[in-house]
Design an enzyme around this catalytic site. Sequence first.
Site, short mmCIF file in Angstrom:
data_model
loop_
_atom_site.label_atom_id
_atom_site.label_comp_id
_atom_site.label_asym_id
_atom_site.label_seq_id
_atom_site.Cartn_x
_atom_site.Cartn_y
_atom_site.Cartn_z
N ASP A 261 0.82 -1.21 0.00
CA ASP A 261 0.00 0.00 0.00
C ASP A 261 0.86 1.26 0.00
OD1 ASP A 261 -2.30 -1.48 -0.03
OD2 ASP A 261 -2.74 -1.25 2.09
N GLY A 262 2.04 1.20 0.61
CA GLY A 262 2.93 2.35 0.62
C GLY A 262 3.36 2.75 -0.78
N ASP B 248 -3.61 10.07 5.24
CA ASP B 248 -3.79 10.95 6.39
C ASP B 248 -2.70 12.00 6.50
OD1 ASP B 248 -1.53 9.47 7.51
OD2 ASP B 248 -2.96 7.95 8.13
N ARG C 215 6.57 13.66 23.76
CA ARG C 215 6.10 14.69 24.68
C ARG C 215 4.73 15.17 24.22
NH1 ARG C 215 11.48 18.55 25.25
NH2 ARG C 215 12.84 17.02 26.29
N ARG D 176 -4.38 19.15 24.33
CA ARG D 176 -3.06 18.66 24.71
C ARG D 176 -3.09 17.14 24.55
NH1 ARG D 176 -0.94 19.06 29.58
NH2 ARG D 176 1.15 19.57 28.82
N THR E 295 -8.58 2.82 7.56
CA THR E 295 -8.14 1.47 7.92
C THR E 295 -6.64 1.41 8.18
OG1 THR E 295 -8.02 0.95 5.55
CG2 THR E 295 -10.01 0.28 6.73
N ALA F 80 -5.25 5.77 11.50
CA ALA F 80 -6.42 6.24 12.23
C ALA F 80 -7.12 5.10 12.95
CB ALA F 80 -7.40 6.93 11.28
#
Length: 288
Positions: A71-72, A146, A156, A173, A186, A189
């Site tokens: 998929d990449g 995304d 952090r 935050r 899928t 997320a």
Amino acid sequence: MSEFKNIGLIGRTESVNAVTSLTRLMKFLEREGYSVVLEEEIAGAVRHSARVSAKEKLGELCDLVIVVGGDGSLLAAARALAKFSVPLLGINRGRLGFLTDITPDEVEQKVGDVLAGKYMAESRFLLDMSVTRSGKPVGKGTALNDVVLHPGEFIRMIEFDLYIDGQFVYTQRSDGLIISTPTGSTAYALSGGGPIMHPKLDAIVLVPLNPHTLSSRPIVVEGSSEFKIIVGEYNTTKPYVTCDGHEQIITKPGDVIRIHKKPHRLTLVHPLEHNFYEICRSKLGWAE
């Protein structure tokens, strides 16, 4: 006669299996009389006499581009080629394969069917992202899956303000925020607790990453929504913003990140028996 005459090929050169499938596919296409155009990065990995082109130029030269990899690989092809409206077809040589749905052992049959007109086409939208600093552009990117704001090198908590269509939503935050298309629902997320969205939905989901307040939950909004994120002035780290985990910009306090739907859509080509729910069953283990 096939509507696809000039076929572009893109693949993962670091994968021996992908190179094997590319070679097999190229021989099949040439045997069937199609004109093959190889993306320049893979041209040195296979023996050929085909035309060679930069990835971005394939959109001008080809009627169809076939991506051999995971998929990449298809995400990268989508970012480069979406503006040309050239359809993409995926052959899976990766892991999950939500987007690349033809298996290596059925290349000739399934690709042959597609070239004979036996296929279904699916439209997916992408996201455009830009970062400005004191009103001046810092960087931009495109995502099929995304856009993610995250702490970068250090784990952090970061602070940011979110606006949707000019309306203030919250100051949060957290470890960051995922802004995902249905295609990306899928992917990262989903790992962050977001919902699975059908690819045909015109919607975007925002998924907080480990928010400081337990009441922060994913939000699904219209696909036409425009987002503005202002990086908090008092962050002790410099958050990163990435597109599909690839294009990366390091932000500074006060930077403004803007995200909206890309005007160009991507066309994915699938075999006729393509079924989103079957893919979810097999890839996500629903049948187990």
